[in-house]
Design a protein around this motif. Structure first.
Motif: not given
Length: 490
Positions: A216-223, A400-409
């Motif tokens: 959510t934060l990434y999609a809203r471009k939150v630093k 580990t949630p960070a790894l999932v998002l980075v995997g998508f990227l």
């Protein structure tokens, strides 16, 4: 994910900006610091996990690490030395190569050494093999061979390596969090959702909350989206554990925490014990198992180290938007030199070979683009030698949630592969799927290389194959056959 235009980025002027080229790479001081912290939090588990893997196994002489008889003491020593080597080498990567890549004891290699190598010799002998392997790789780097191999790899295969690593780290994320698990009953699928096809336990809920928050934060471009997500999930985990007293995951407690239990420790500071430094015997393994067996073990370690970092630095560079037109990262030679030194340093410190970590991509996802992020990560590792909470408070489920998002990227790079060209598409496909399926970067790269050469040959295009691709593919054939070959030779 490409870097933002340099013109729009602002980092503080002065020495740091000019030395690390922060503005030039479109980053800021804040992004580098946040990226370094995120990378540390997503890989700090190694300070806890490495001692549990190699500190609890007896070697061929019936001794634990350091030649002692107390596994508790061995674990404490290994934890400190693991953090020390990771900290020093990661800082070195930042200062020498100016690349956002962190290093620590390599998972997989440490288990292989602990369970398959150390049982045949003393631990010091096994670490001597690691030192020799690191020195050989360093020589290959200094002679230009390692970089030449890297540059001989077709660009689309390099993209496939990045995509495969993206899927790999996403898979690591969901498995470590307990969201996906191996079934306890025999005869079922190799993996399943949660326990028996159902999500169970508060820790998995923490993982889901952390993942939703980061996305959510990434999609809203939150630093600082990833860092905020990790810290928030950690706080929630501490609160949940203090109320529910969940405990560690086990066969009797499948809904427990994956590795470290998130609770405030009784002791906040520890005195580092550096007794394992220098605990290696360079040529003892040759006396214990013979020359042929020792050379086979060195070859196995070397090939894994050789290509793991090659794939990792490509993936990190692609995610950071730092690759050139041929798919090569900046300062590739320096990156490979530091990585080679890391392998030998891990053996010299008796903590197993150190290598580049794919979790560094989480810091890049937070905005890191320079070696300053690596310096921050390295400093955190050094601090963790004496400050226990930094490595015990953050459970798998929060990081580990960070790894999932980075995997998508990283998966987004797949569009750069021409799937209409079978000579590239099939090797790329094998590279991508076999990394997560085999839990090995080297296995995926090897399958891609060998199939690429085979397809070129069967389609009458053998002359298009770079000579080094022939050599490397042949080595990978030996690598895949190392098990039966070793049995036959011994």
């Amino acid at each position: 994910m490409s870097s933002p235009p340099a013109a729009t980025a602002r980092s503080g002027s002065g020495f740091l900006d000019s030395f690390f080229k922060i503005s030039q790479r479109g980053s800021t001081l804040g992004r580098e610091v946040r990226g370094g912290l995120v990378t540390f939090f997503t890989m700090a588990y190694i300070v806890v996990l490495n001692p549990l893997i190699i500190g609890t196994v007896k070697d061929g002489a019936g001794q634990y690490v350091g030649g002692g008889t107390d596994p508790g003491l061995a674990i404490a020593k290994i934890a400190v030395a693991t953090a020390l080597v990771a900290g020093v080498i990661t800082i070195l990567m930042g200062l020498v190569a100016n690349f956002p890549l962190a290093l620590a004891t390599g998972l997989g290699l440490n288990a292989f050494i602990a369970f398959s190598v150390a049982s045949k010799m003393t631990w010091a002998d096994a670490m001597g093999l690691v030192v020799i392997e690191g020195i050989i790789i360093l020589v290959l780097v200094l002679t230009g061979f390692r970089r030449a191999v890297f540059e001989a790899v077709p660009r689309q295969l390099k993209i496939a390596i990045s995509v495969g690593i993206g899927l790999f780290i996403a898979f690591i994320g969901v498995v470590d969090a307990g969201f996906v698990r191996r079934p306890s009953a025999a005869g079922g699928p190799p993996v399943e959702l949660g326990v028996g096809g159902n999500l169970r336990g508060w820790p998995v809920l923490i993982f889901v909350i952390g993942l939703v928050l980061i996305i959510t934060l990434y999609a809203r471009k939150v630093k600082g989206a990833i860092l905020i997500g990790i810290l928030t999930a950690t706080v929630l985990a501490i609160v949940v554990e203090s109320i529910a007293n969940i405990g560690a995951r086990s066969a009797e407690n499948p809904g427990g925490w994956g590795l470290s239990v998130p609770k405030l420790p009784d002791q906040w500071f520890t005195t580092p014990n550096l007794d394992t430094i220098g605990e290696f015997n360079l040529f003892g393994s040759f006396e214990k198992v013979g020359v042929v067996s020792a050379l086979l073990l060195i070859f196995t370690l070397m090939l894994a180290d050789f290509f793991d970092t090659m794939g990792t630095m490509t993936a990190i560079g692609a995610e950071a938007g730092l690759l050139d037109a041929e798919g090569n990262p900046p300062n590739a030679q320096r990156i490979l030199i530091v990585d080679s030194v890391a392998a030998a340093a891990g053996g010299a410190a008796s903590v197993s070979s150190n290598t580049s970590y794919i979790e560094s991509a989480s810091g890049v996802g937070e905005g890191a683009r320079t070696g300053l992020a690596s310096v921050v990560t390295g400093i955190c590792f050094l601090i963790s030698m004496v400050v226990a909470p930094l490595v015990t408070l953050v459970p798998y489920e929060a990081a580990t949630p960070a790894l999932v998002l980075v995997g998508f990227l990283m998966m987004a790079q797949v569009k750069g592969i021409d799937f209409d060209d079978l000579e590239v598409a099939i090797p790329a496909f094998l590279t991508i799927i076999l990394m997560p399926f085999t839990y090995s970067i080297s296995a995926g790269i090897g399958a891609g290389f060998v199939s690429y050469v085979v397809l070129k040959v069967v389609r009458g295009k053998a002359r298009q194959i770079h000579p080094l691709m022939w050599i490397v593919s042949a080595l990978f054939v030996v690598y895949f056959a190392i098990g039966p070959l070793g049995d036959w030779l011994t």
